[in-house]
Design a protein around this motif. Structure first.
Motif, short mmCIF file in Angstrom:
data_model
loop_
_atom_site.label_atom_id
_atom_site.label_comp_id
_atom_site.label_asym_id
_atom_site.label_seq_id
_atom_site.Cartn_x
_atom_site.Cartn_y
_atom_site.Cartn_z
N SER A 269 70.30 -8.75 6.24
CA SER A 269 71.16 -7.99 5.34
C SER A 269 70.57 -6.44 5.68
O SER A 269 71.35 -5.36 5.34
N ASN B 31 70.39 -3.32 -0.05
CA ASN B 31 70.26 -2.93 1.25
C ASN B 31 71.28 -1.99 1.95
O ASN B 31 70.99 -1.19 2.46
N SER C 57 61.28 -19.21 -1.23
CA SER C 57 61.67 -17.83 -0.73
C SER C 57 63.12 -17.85 -0.51
O SER C 57 63.69 -16.64 -0.24
N GLY D 11 72.82 -8.29 -5.54
CA GLY D 11 71.55 -8.72 -4.79
C GLY D 11 71.09 -7.76 -4.13
O GLY D 11 71.49 -6.66 -3.83
N ALA D 12 69.96 -8.32 -3.44
CA ALA D 12 69.44 -7.54 -2.11
C ALA D 12 70.11 -7.26 -1.06
O ALA D 12 70.17 -6.16 -0.73
N THR D 13 70.95 -8.18 -0.82
CA THR D 13 72.02 -7.73 0.27
C THR D 13 72.79 -6.31 0.05
O THR D 13 72.72 -5.43 0.84
N GLN E 78 67.41 -13.39 -7.93
CA GLN E 78 67.25 -15.01 -7.89
C GLN E 78 65.82 -15.23 -7.07
O GLN E 78 65.56 -16.65 -7.06
N LYS E 79 65.00 -14.35 -6.37
CA LYS E 79 63.87 -14.73 -6.01
C LYS E 79 62.58 -14.82 -6.90
O LYS E 79 61.61 -15.04 -6.81
N CYS F 273 69.85 -17.22 5.69
CA CYS F 273 71.18 -16.20 5.96
C CYS F 273 71.42 -15.84 7.41
O CYS F 273 72.34 -15.27 7.48
N THR G 176 62.28 -7.38 -1.21
CA THR G 176 62.87 -8.85 -2.01
C THR G 176 61.70 -9.99 -2.03
O THR G 176 61.57 -10.67 -3.12
N GLN G 177 60.90 -9.88 -0.84
CA GLN G 177 59.75 -10.87 -1.02
C GLN G 177 58.65 -10.79 -1.39
O GLN G 177 57.60 -11.50 -1.59
N SER H 69 65.90 -8.78 -5.65
CA SER H 69 67.09 -9.64 -5.91
C SER H 69 66.39 -10.46 -7.03
O SER H 69 65.10 -10.99 -7.11
N HIS I 159 65.25 -8.80 7.39
CA HIS I 159 66.32 -9.87 7.02
C HIS I 159 67.55 -9.32 7.58
O HIS I 159 68.01 -8.13 7.84
N ASP J 279 62.59 -3.17 1.94
CA ASP J 279 63.38 -4.24 1.25
C ASP J 279 62.10 -5.26 0.80
O ASP J 279 61.23 -5.60 1.45
N1 PMP Z 1 66.14 -9.76 1.84
C1 PMP Z 1 65.30 -10.30 2.05
C2 PMP Z 1 63.82 -10.25 2.58
C3 PMP Z 1 65.58 -11.77 1.56
O1 PMP Z 1 64.60 -12.81 1.77
C4 PMP Z 1 66.74 -11.85 1.18
C5 PMP Z 1 67.51 -13.44 0.43
N2 PMP Z 1 67.06 -14.26 1.36
C6 PMP Z 1 67.77 -10.88 0.80
C7 PMP Z 1 67.25 -9.74 1.38
C8 PMP Z 1 68.86 -11.00 0.32
O2 PMP Z 1 69.04 -11.48 -0.85
P1 PMP Z 1 70.39 -11.67 -1.77
O3 PMP Z 1 70.83 -12.90 -1.22
O4 PMP Z 1 69.93 -11.87 -3.11
O5 PMP Z 1 71.45 -10.78 -1.66
#
Ligand code: PMP
Length: 371
Positions: free
Chosen positions: A100, A73, A7, A68-70, A197-198, A318, A176-177, A195, A98, A174
């Motif tokens: 972000s 968001n 995760s 990325g998701a950051t 990378q997940k 993070c 991402t997960q 994202s 998260h 969000d």
């Molecule tokens: N949102 C969630 C729920 C995440 O788990 C993460 C990554 N830990 C992010 C956003 C941020 O993703 P990224 O590092 O790829 O920007």
């Protein structure tokens, strides 16, 4: 090595990496150049974008490629709220987000927005009645994650979206997960983030999906990229390989879910025999198992497991805090919040790896509790 931190990030899939390398070599032109090389790159991006639309079965969404998701968001929240601040100033969210999301919201609070946190039930699920009651004339946006990254709580996205739709409020999530793990109808959500990378894609690549009719400001200026909402030379290989990563993960989503659910049950049963609290509950994603230790700090256990070549997380990678805000929010127990460990699973995880984790946890709990 036993990797149980999927995760936090996933190892890149060989086929995805191959597609990244091949695209980088084959499509060298800037997609915004008007010559043949530019047009070829633009065409491959358009094909990848159409494929993403088709796999996720979404209609009338802008697909905005980000780092990325950051960034996704940040773009959703800042880009929407600053653009519509004359319409209202209230943002509704949860204490499960998260960093972000939560830190972007803190920034918006400094810009004059009012933040309200929706009530959660004992399982960490959004109280839908409270959500509906909080939405008023001043409310601009609701942002609630689909799956919390620490305990894995799954929210009822459909029911939340029915409320926001009824109240005519924009709903960002969000995801991402959630993307690639649990099936939902994305068309219920006005804006959502992911994202690569997940999902075994490259790092530094994400997407914000946004209903076309929603107007947002960019947060990165400098001209058109693939859309007007984010500037910079398009990341052709990143986009093509992300599309591949999405295709591969969705091809096996049901099979993976079934497999990981079985592993999750196996792990939980083994954990019940150890001296730990299990924080994940019936509403948690099978991919995330969160436990708290008794009289052992998260970090101490993380490094002890590391000596056995086993890799897990404390709270999210993070977070800036020295305890888990999410565990604290749900348990109101600072000791549990300071001693939580997240074990995150994958279709690549084996039963043998789970057995080795349990063995190492057992030995280390006995050893470290004595100290
Ligand atoms: N949102 C969630 C729920 C995440 O788990 C993460 C990554 N830990 C992010 C956003 C941020 O993703 P990224 O590092 O790829 O920007």
């Amino acid at each position: 090595m036993i990797y149980l931190d999927y995760s936090a990030t996933t190892p890149i899939n060989d086929e995805v990496l191959e597609s990244y390398i091949k695209t980088s070599k084959q499509f060298i032109g800037n997609p915004n150049s008007l010559h043949k090389l530019g047009l070829e790159s633009k065409k491959i991006i358009d094909i990848a974008t159409e494929q993403i639309e088709k796999i996720l079965n979404i209609k009338n969404y802008d697909i905005i490629y980000t780092s990325g998701a950051t960034e996704s968001n940040n773009l959703a929240l800042i880009g929407y709220c600053l653009n519509h601040k004359n319409r209202g100033n209230k943002i509704i969210t949860t204490k499960l987000e998260h960093s972000s999301i939560s830190e972007t919201i803190q920034y918006l609070e400094k810009q004059g927005f009012i933040i309200e946190y929706v009530e959660l039930d004992k399982n960490g699920r959004v109280d839908l009645f409270d959500l509906e009651n909080r939405i008023d004339d001043k409310t601009l946006l609701v942002t609630i994650c689909g799956i919390n990254s620490e305990i894995g709580i799954i929210q009822d996205i459909k029911k939340i979206s029915q409320i926001t739709k009824k109240k005519n409020i924009i709903f960002h999530s969000d995801l991402t997960q959630l993307i690639g793990k649990i099936k939902i109808d994305f068309n219920n959500v006005d804006m959502f983030s992911m994202s690569s990378q997940k999902i075994y894609g490259i790092k530094g690549m994400g997407i914000l999906f946004k209903r076309k009719k929603i107007d947002i400001n960019p947060i990165i200026y400098g001209g058109k990229s693939t859309t007007i909402f984010r500037a910079g030379t398009p990341n052709t290989a990143g986009i093509v390989s992300t599309s591949k990563a999405i295709r591969l993960i969705y091809e096996n989503i049901d099979k993976n879910y079934e497999y990981v659910t079985k592993l999750n049950k196996y792990l939980i049963n083994k954990l019940k025999e150890l001296d730990v609290y299990i924080n994940s509950n019936d509403y948690s994603s099978p991919y995330i198992i969160n436990i708290s230790l008794k009289n052992i700090k998260s970090e101490t256990m993380l490094h002890a497991l590391e000596l056995d070549n086993i890799y897990v997380s404390t709270y999210t990678a993070c977070s800036k805090e020295d305890y888990s805000k999410v565990i604290y929010e749900l348990t109101k127990d600072i000791n549990k919040a300071k001693s939580s460990i997240r074990i995150s699973l994958s279709y690549q995880t084996t039963k043998d790896e789970i057995d080795k984790l349990i063995e190492s946890l057992k030995i280390n709990i006995e050893k470290l509790q004595l100290k």
